[in-house]
Every structure is written in C-alpha cells, then in structure tokens.
Design a protein around this motif. Structure first.
Motif, PDB file in Angstrom:
ATOM      1  N   LEU A  18      -6.049  -5.597  -6.229  1.00 56.77           N
ATOM      2  CA  LEU A  18      -6.232  -4.253  -5.450  1.00 56.77           C
ATOM      3  C   LEU A  18      -5.270  -4.065  -4.501  1.00 56.77           C
ATOM      4  O   LEU A  18      -4.666  -2.618  -4.942  1.00 56.77           O
ATOM      5  N   PRO A  19      -4.974  -4.671  -3.736  1.00 59.97           N
ATOM      6  CA  PRO A  19      -3.226  -4.099  -2.933  1.00 59.97           C
ATOM      7  C   PRO A  19      -2.533  -4.297  -4.353  1.00 59.97           C
ATOM      8  O   PRO A  19      -1.628  -3.001  -4.151  1.00 59.97           O
ATOM      9  N   ILE A  47       4.155  22.912  10.630  1.00 63.76           N
ATOM     10  CA  ILE A  47       3.011  22.506   9.169  1.00 63.76           C
ATOM     11  C   ILE A  47       3.480  20.718   8.216  1.00 63.76           C
ATOM     12  O   ILE A  47       3.199  20.389   8.014  1.00 63.76           O
ATOM     13  N   LEU A  48       4.543  21.281   8.590  1.00 63.13           N
ATOM     14  CA  LEU A  48       5.798  19.401   7.895  1.00 63.13           C
ATOM     15  C   LEU A  48       5.563  18.620   8.847  1.00 63.13           C
ATOM     16  O   LEU A  48       5.246  17.625   8.052  1.00 63.13           O
ATOM     17  N   SER A  49       5.625  18.757   9.911  1.00 64.04           N
ATOM     18  CA  SER A  49       5.416  17.731  10.995  1.00 64.04           C
ATOM     19  C   SER A  49       4.318  16.586  10.596  1.00 64.04           C
ATOM     20  O   SER A  49       4.001  15.755  11.080  1.00 64.04           O
ATOM     21  N   LEU A  50       2.820  17.987  10.576  1.00 69.24           N
ATOM     22  CA  LEU A  50       1.329  17.514  10.259  1.00 69.24           C
ATOM     23  C   LEU A  50       1.715  16.126   8.851  1.00 69.24           C
ATOM     24  O   LEU A  50       1.086  15.954   8.967  1.00 69.24           O
ATOM     25  N   GLY A  51       2.286  16.895   7.750  1.00 69.84           N
ATOM     26  CA  GLY A  51       2.653  15.981   6.339  1.00 69.84           C
ATOM     27  C   GLY A  51       3.064  14.770   6.679  1.00 69.84           C
ATOM     28  O   GLY A  51       2.790  14.494   5.505  1.00 69.84           O
ATOM     29  N   ILE A  52       4.011  14.486   7.891  1.00 66.09           N
ATOM     30  CA  ILE A  52       4.251  13.032   8.234  1.00 66.09           C
ATOM     31  C   ILE A  52       3.290  11.833   8.616  1.00 66.09           C
ATOM     32  O   ILE A  52       3.411  10.571   7.661  1.00 66.09           O
ATOM     33  N   VAL A  53       1.694  12.929   8.844  1.00 71.74           N
ATOM     34  CA  VAL A  53       0.890  12.242   9.865  1.00 71.74           C
ATOM     35  C   VAL A  53       0.077  10.697   9.002  1.00 71.74           C
ATOM     36  O   VAL A  53       0.216   9.719   9.182  1.00 71.74           O
ATOM     37  N   ALA A  54      -0.370  11.654   7.618  1.00 67.16           N
ATOM     38  CA  ALA A  54      -1.560   9.665   7.063  1.00 67.16           C
ATOM     39  C   ALA A  54       0.043   9.231   6.487  1.00 67.16           C
ATOM     40  O   ALA A  54      -1.152   8.276   6.231  1.00 67.16           O
ATOM     41  N   PRO A  55       0.692   9.342   5.723  1.00 67.17           N
ATOM     42  CA  PRO A  55       1.293   8.480   5.339  1.00 67.17           C
ATOM     43  C   PRO A  55       1.783   7.330   6.206  1.00 67.17           C
ATOM     44  O   PRO A  55       1.900   6.390   5.331  1.00 67.17           O
ATOM     45  N   LEU A  56       2.215   7.555   7.230  1.00 60.43           N
ATOM     46  CA  LEU A  56       2.755   6.435   8.207  1.00 60.43           C
ATOM     47  C   LEU A  56       1.905   5.864   8.778  1.00 60.43           C
ATOM     48  O   LEU A  56       1.758   4.674   8.794  1.00 60.43           O
ATOM     49  N   THR A  57       0.187   6.216   8.741  1.00 55.85           N
ATOM     50  CA  THR A  57      -0.745   5.714   9.505  1.00 55.85           C
ATOM     51  C   THR A  57      -0.964   4.831   8.357  1.00 55.85           C
ATOM     52  O   THR A  57      -1.927   4.041   8.661  1.00 55.85           O
ATOM     53  N   SER A  58      -1.298   5.049   6.452  1.00 54.55           N
ATOM     54  CA  SER A  58      -1.247   4.042   5.757  1.00 54.55           C
ATOM     55  C   SER A  58      -0.947   3.018   5.546  1.00 54.55           C
ATOM     56  O   SER A  58      -1.298   2.394   5.386  1.00 54.55           O
ATOM     57  N   PHE A  59       0.551   2.367   6.085  1.00 54.27           N
ATOM     58  CA  PHE A  59       1.550   1.105   6.577  1.00 54.27           C
ATOM     59  C   PHE A  59       1.153  -0.070   7.519  1.00 54.27           C
ATOM     60  O   PHE A  59       0.788  -0.359   6.981  1.00 54.27           O
ATOM     61  N   THR A  60      -0.214   0.866   8.015  1.00 55.86           N
ATOM     62  CA  THR A  60      -0.347  -0.129   9.004  1.00 55.86           C
ATOM     63  C   THR A  60      -1.800  -1.102   8.222  1.00 55.86           C
ATOM     64  O   THR A  60      -2.046  -2.554   8.025  1.00 55.86           O
ATOM     65  N   VAL A  61      -2.370  -0.115   7.257  1.00 60.16           N
ATOM     66  CA  VAL A  61      -3.386  -1.167   5.606  1.00 60.16           C
ATOM     67  C   VAL A  61      -2.703  -1.792   5.036  1.00 60.16           C
ATOM     68  O   VAL A  61      -3.019  -2.647   5.252  1.00 60.16           O
ATOM     69  N   PHE A  62      -1.542  -1.186   4.642  1.00 60.75           N
ATOM     70  CA  PHE A  62      -0.005  -1.618   3.537  1.00 60.75           C
ATOM     71  C   PHE A  62      -0.082  -3.368   4.062  1.00 60.75           C
ATOM     72  O   PHE A  62      -0.290  -4.465   3.699  1.00 60.75           O
ATOM     73  N   VAL A  63      -0.369  -3.539   5.479  1.00 57.73           N
ATOM     74  CA  VAL A  63       0.700  -4.758   6.318  1.00 57.73           C
ATOM     75  C   VAL A  63      -0.300  -5.774   5.813  1.00 57.73           C
ATOM     76  O   VAL A  63       0.057  -7.422   5.570  1.00 57.73           O
ATOM     77  N   ASN A  64      -1.503  -5.211   6.212  1.00 60.23           N
ATOM     78  CA  ASN A  64      -3.107  -6.644   6.128  1.00 60.23           C
ATOM     79  C   ASN A  64      -2.806  -6.714   4.638  1.00 60.23           C
ATOM     80  O   ASN A  64      -3.232  -7.734   4.181  1.00 60.23           O
ATOM     81  N   ASP A  65      -2.789  -5.802   3.898  1.00 62.45           N
ATOM     82  CA  ASP A  65      -2.431  -5.976   2.048  1.00 62.45           C
ATOM     83  C   ASP A  65      -1.653  -6.975   1.791  1.00 62.45           C
ATOM     84  O   ASP A  65      -1.823  -7.697   0.939  1.00 62.45           O
ATOM     85  N   VAL A  66      -0.540  -6.660   2.364  1.00 62.32           N
ATOM     86  CA  VAL A  66       1.009  -7.984   2.010  1.00 62.32           C
ATOM     87  C   VAL A  66       0.427  -9.484   1.960  1.00 62.32           C
ATOM     88  O   VAL A  66       0.733 -10.127   1.567  1.00 62.32           O
ATOM     89  N   LYS A  67      -0.286  -9.131   2.758  1.00 59.69           N
ATOM     90  CA  LYS A  67      -0.299 -10.272   3.754  1.00 59.69           C
ATOM     91  C   LYS A  67      -2.346 -10.698   2.720  1.00 59.69           C
ATOM     92  O   LYS A  67      -1.498 -12.183   2.365  1.00 59.69           O
ATOM     93  N   ALA A  68      -2.379 -10.209   2.469  1.00 56.97           N
ATOM     94  CA  ALA A  68      -4.082 -11.187   1.570  1.00 56.97           C
ATOM     95  C   ALA A  68      -3.014 -11.588   0.318  1.00 56.97           C
ATOM     96  O   ALA A  68      -3.412 -11.898  -0.237  1.00 56.97           O
ATOM     97  N   ILE A  69      -2.392 -10.677  -0.346  1.00 54.55           N
ATOM     98  CA  ILE A  69      -1.041 -10.640  -0.685  1.00 54.55           C
ATOM     99  C   ILE A  69      -0.894 -12.685  -0.786  1.00 54.55           C
ATOM    100  O   ILE A  69      -0.768 -12.702  -2.185  1.00 54.55           O
ATOM    101  N   GLU A  70      -0.389 -12.553  -0.029  1.00 57.13           N
ATOM    102  CA  GLU A  70       0.693 -13.733   0.261  1.00 57.13           C
ATOM    103  C   GLU A  70       0.358 -15.011   0.277  1.00 57.13           C
ATOM    104  O   GLU A  70       0.164 -15.731  -0.531  1.00 57.13           O
ATOM    105  N   TYR A  71      -1.515 -14.760   1.131  1.00 58.61           N
ATOM    106  CA  TYR A  71      -2.385 -16.056   1.321  1.00 58.61           C
ATOM    107  C   TYR A  71      -3.014 -16.508  -0.034  1.00 58.61           C
ATOM    108  O   TYR A  71      -2.827 -17.143  -0.211  1.00 58.61           O
ATOM    109  N   ALA A  72      -3.108 -15.192  -0.972  1.00 58.78           N
ATOM    110  CA  ALA A  72      -3.857 -15.705  -2.195  1.00 58.78           C
ATOM    111  C   ALA A  72      -2.236 -16.220  -3.106  1.00 58.78           C
ATOM    112  O   ALA A  72      -2.836 -17.190  -4.035  1.00 58.78           O
ATOM    113  N   VAL A  73      -1.169 -16.089  -3.283  1.00 59.55           N
ATOM    114  CA  VAL A  73      -0.758 -16.065  -3.912  1.00 59.55           C
ATOM    115  C   VAL A  73       0.350 -17.671  -3.619  1.00 59.55           C
ATOM    116  O   VAL A  73       0.319 -18.703  -4.514  1.00 59.55           O
TER     117      VAL A  73
END
Length: 605
Positions: free
Chosen positions: A138-139, A290-316
């Motif tokens: 998944l990640p 309008i553009l400043s609001l477009g920056i928000v969603a991608p940046l907030t998703s990085f907190t999820v990717f940190v956890n995903d990367v850790k999940a991959i690391e431990y699985a590997v």
C-alpha cells in the motif's frame, strides 16, 4: 537496519519493473503539471472579467472564456488520466517487488540449512512472508505517484506565486517553518516509540497465535481461564500502550493540523497591504489567495507518508532476516557417480554451529567421530535410545545440515561437492511426519517425479498399496488431501509418501520411523509398500520397532552421538548389552500390546 538500507533492499527487487517505476514518476509529474493548469486558467478568466471586456467585445470575451475553460478542463483531465496511469504502474511495480521478495525468501529457505529453517516459528515465517511483506504494497504503490505529486505540486504552486509576487509566495508558506519545527520536536522520540510499538505488536501477535494453536491442549487440561487471562492481558497492554502513545502526540498533531493549513494568516494581510499600495491587482490578489490554499493538502499528507515509510522499513527489516539466511554451499556442475555406497569419515556435528570451534565441541555434539560405511544395495538399520543421533545421521546424508567436522561421501565423493539438486535426486527420504499439500492425491504423489504420467502415478500408488483406499474416496485420485494432509489417517499419509518415493526411484532410500503411525491392520500393506520402494536400493532404516529391522544386513547401535556397536541381529544380542536390553524391552511391550505386530520387515531387504 541502517537508515535508507530498506530502500536499497526494496529497489533491489525492482529490476524487472524499473521502467514501469520510471514511467510512473514521469506520469506523476505530468499529472502535477496538469493540476497547475486550472489555476492558470482561472487566473486568466478572473483577469478577463475584471478588465471589463464583456461590455466592449462580447464575442471575443465569450471565445476567451471558452478557450480558458477548455484549457482548465484539459488540464484537469490530464491530471486525472496521468495520475491513474501513474497509480496503475506503481501498483504493478509494487506487486512485482512483493512477488520477487517472496520468491527470493522462499528460495533462500530452500537453500539454507534445514535446522536454520526449523528454528523459525511457523507463525513468524507466515507473518513475515505473507503479512509483513504485504504491508509494503500500500505505501509503496502510493508513495511513488502521490509522494511525488505531493512534493512537486507545492513547489509548482510556490513557483507560480513567485511569478506573481515573491512577497505573496513567502507569505503563503509562513506557517510551514512553524509546523516543521513542531514536527521535528514531535519526531524526536518517533523512532523509539515506533520500535516499542512494533515490539508490543509482535508480542500480542505471538500470544494470539499461541492461544489459537494451543486451544486443544488448553481445553483438555482445563486451563482456559489462566490462558485466556494471559491473552486478555496482552491485548489490554497493547491497547494501553498504543493509546498512551497517541495521547502523547495529540496536542502536537492538533496544533499542526490547525497551523499548517492556515496559509491565509500570511497571505491575507500581506495581500491587503500590497493591494492597498498598488503592488497587486485584484486578480493577482485573488489568484494568490486561491493558490496559497492549494499548498495545504499536499503538505498535510506528508505526515501520513512518514508513517508509511516507517512501516516499509520495519517490514523490510523483518524480511531481511530471511533474505540473508546463510546458504548451504552449492556446486554448479554435476558429478557422474558409478556407485551409491555411503561413508561417514570421522563425522562430528552440533546443532549449534557457533560451538564448532569450541574446545568442548565433542561434549556439545549431536554426533561425535562417527565412522560408518553402508554398501550399495544393502539394508542397514539405525537403532538406539532417543537423542542418540539416529535421525541426525539420516538427515546429514540428505544434507539437511552440513557436518561440523569430517566428511560424508556417496560413491566416494564428498556430498559437499555434489550440487544440491543432484543430491536431492539421489535420496528418497520418508519420515514419520509426512507432509501432504492441499491438492489432489494425484499431484501429491507426482511430486516424486513432476514429469510422470497419470499411469505412472497410479502404478506407484499400487506398488505402495494405496490404490485401493484412494479409489474408494469420492473423487478418487482427484481427492484433495486437505491442509497438511488432514483428510487422511497417519498410515494413509505414510503410504502416499512411500508412493511418492517409489515414483522418484532414487538409488538411496532413507526411512526415518516410517512405520510410526501404522496400525496392525495396515502393517502388512505398509511392509509391502516399503518392499516395493527399497528393492535394489541402498536402504537405511531408523526404527524403534526392533522386530521390523531384525533381518537387516547390518544394524548400527547408537548411543550419545557415537556408534556403540554394529552387527547382525543375532550378533548384537550376544555382543551388545544395550541392544539386548532394547530388544527385551521391545518384546515385553509387544506382549502387552492390544494387537500383535504382523511379520518382520524382511520385506525391507
């Protein structure tokens, strides 16, 4: 596992899908570019309205509106289409990597010493190969397209803001440093906490597996209360730890969730100032907001990717233990053998390989200074008390382990110089615990020779005296054996295993307690099966039923990892007190048995 080593490990399995991964990245970048186009189109439409062109030139205005609307639609469609292609390619790549990892682990287990494999709990093997590897998918499948887009989109939006006004660009990201500092503060103990979380998770999983696998024993000995209490405490402890960790991060998570999206805190006042002093037009101000609001969603998703990367690391990390199992030394070129006698030349062996260089090695050995020669075409038997080394001798011949000291030779050739595949073809090994796969009985027997025809399989089944009971089953030879052969009795599984060995037709046959599950009614059938299997072969039998091997050409008596005495049955009764005691105990047990055993294993020979 060292930092980023997990990434190298994952990518090492991506050779066949590397082009798909590159295309996925390219498509993700095109998708990001397509996602920025609607912003440009909206900006141009705003300018058209604010310039008053609807009043001066209606046809041109409508044409311009339609043009930019088409551009916006084209950009949005481009974003969706290329994102879909990127995600599809990423999923193909992810599952290819998972397939390669599982195949490599399975291959490694096949090439590793059997003892190393048997030391691994079955639950752990299943958990790592199936469950832990699956967590990578998944990640991994989403990290490529979404990770790239979530990185490039803010960069693209920031660049566009810089193009409009650099001050507005900086104002749009004013909350990012604040959030980053708080994230860094919160991440100080993340690695430690995640490691503790995984340890706690592994413990509760082991307790659950232990409880489920041992439920029959728990019920039989009426230990359900205490066992369930352990089960319950493990789950409660895991819940308490997880909640404690989450509670310790809630404040920071809520703070970041509130601060990071608040880009208007910077852009609104800065935009008002710049608009008032004439540096920004209304259209530019609107677009920047309008553009400043477009920056928000991608940046907030990085907190999820940190956890995903850790999940991959431990699985590997878990998978890496199996991927790096020490392999048995294997040769590539086959050696032509003209005979199949077996020789042990001063062989010593310990199941603890780390003690091989110990000065007390002999004291810790399962076998010590064993010298033995089994001539081709003869029937030899190994007997002795439990733990005397009988099964170890048999398994070393098949090279399930490598000897610690000395040599084992077949036809005068050290078995370490034989390719593992060639050695496996030369030896048929039938144990008391015969594993059947959950496929048809036809296919279970055919494992002995995958190229065998149905007629050859049936012929082997007849020779093993299992054709009759197979044909009485509802689906005959197409009947599935059930999980681990659970649909058959112990004696039936043994005869299927013997049929498999007959079909293999190897010159060396090893029977390790092959009659262990045989009832008196089927003893005669099993003896006939073994007679068909061993005719003209070099035969080594390990047995507790001494009556089944009293006609052996040679009986080897083992005690504490050494050969105590060798000879025929009559010779050992006269010259070996250990064998005589074992024989008398065996005869006494037979007299007390509900049904007397039928026949000796003269058919073995």
């Amino acid at each position: 596992m060292k930092e980023k080593k997990w990434l190298r490990t994952v990518l090492s399995f991506a050779s066949e899908c590397r082009m798909k991964m590159i295309l996925s990245v390219i498509c993700a970048m095109i998708s990001v570019a397509g996602g920025i186009v609607p912003y440009i189109g909206v900006y141009q439409v705003i300018i058209l309205f604010l310039d008053g062109k609807p009043m001066t030139n209606g046809i041109v205005f409508r044409a311009s509106i339609l043009f930019w609307a088409f551009i916006c639609l084209a950009g949005y469609i481009t974003k969706l289409v290329f994102y879909a292609i990127s995600t599809m390619l990423a999923h193909f790549s992810a599952y290819s990597i998972l397939e390669n990892m599982r195949n490599r682990m399975a291959d490694r287990l096949m090439k590793a010493p059997l003892g190393t494999v048997l030391d691994q709990p079955v639950g752990k093997l299943k958990s790592v190969i199936v469950d832990r590897v699956e967590t990578i998918e998944l990640p991994l499948a989403h990290l490529i397209p979404e990770g790239i887009s979530n990185l490039l989109l803010p960069i693209g939006v920031f660049a566009y803001l810089m193009f409009i006004d650099w001050r507005m660009a900086l104002a749009a990201v004013v909350t990012v440093p604040v959030s980053a500092v708080m994230m860094a503060f919160g991440m100080r103990t993340f690695n430690k906490k995640y490691a503790e979380y995984m340890e706690s998770s592994n413990y509760v999983n082991s307790v659950i597996v232990e409880y489920v696998e041992g439920i029959e024993v728990i019920k039989a000995f009426n230990q359900s209360t205490t066992s369930y209490e352990k089960f319950q405490k493990a789950i409660a402890s895991f819940k308490d730890y997880t909640l404690h960790w989450f509670r310790s991060t809630w404040k920071l998570m809520n703070f970041n969730g509130a601060v990071l999206p608040s880009t208007l805190l910077g852009t609104m006042p800065m935009g008002m100032v710049l608009y008032i002093n004439g540096s920004l037009s209304v259209a530019e101000l609107t677009m920047c907001l309008i553009l400043s609001l477009g920056i928000v969603a991608p940046l907030t998703s990085f907190t999820v990717f940190v956890n995903d990367v850790k999940a991959i690391e431990y699985a590997v990390k878990d998978a890496d233990d199996f991927l790096n199992l020490k392999e048995l030394e294997n040769q590539s070129e086959q050696i032509t053998l003209h005979r199949f006698d077996i020789e042990f030349d001063n062989v010593s062996f310990s199941y603890d390989a780390d003690k091989a260089d110990s000065p007390n090695y002999k004291e810790n050995s399962a076998l010590c200074d064993v010298n033995l020669k089994l001539s081709q075409g003869t029937f030899a038997a190994l007997v002795g008390p439990s733990g005397s080394g009988k099964s170890t001798v048999a398994r070393l011949i098949a090279r399930f382990w490598d000897v610690g000291r000395g040599k084992i030779k077949i036809g005068g050739v050290n078995i370490k110089k034989l390719p593992l595949a060639q050695l496996a073809d030369m030896v048929s090994f039938v144990t008391q615990d015969n594993f059947l796969f959950n496929c048809s009985l036809m296919e279970n027997i055919r494992l002995g020779n995958p190229k065998a025809s149905d007629e050859e399989v049936i012929k082997a089944a007849k020779a093993a005296c299992c054709d009759e009971f197979i044909r009485n089953l509802d689906n005959g030879y197409n009947t599935t054996a059930g999980e681990a052969g659970g649909k058959l009795s112990g004696g039936e599984k043994q005869r299927i295993a013997i049929a498999r060995a007959i079909l293999k037709n190897a010159p060396i046959v090893i029977l390790d307690e092959a009659t262990a599950f045989t009832d008196p009614e089927n003893e005669d059938k099993l003896q006939k099966s073994i007679a068909s299997l061993t005719k003209g072969k070099t035969l080594l039998v390990i047995a507790h039923r001494l009556s089944t091997i009293k006609n052996a050409d040679r009986i080897i008596v083992m005690e504490k990892g050494r050969i105590a005495k060798t000879g025929t049955h009559k010779e050992l009764l006269k010259g070996c007190s250990l064998y005589k005691d074992m024989w008398e105990a065996h005869i006494g047990a037979k007299q007390w048995a509900a049904g007397s055993e039928k026949g000796a294993v003269k058919q073995y020979a």
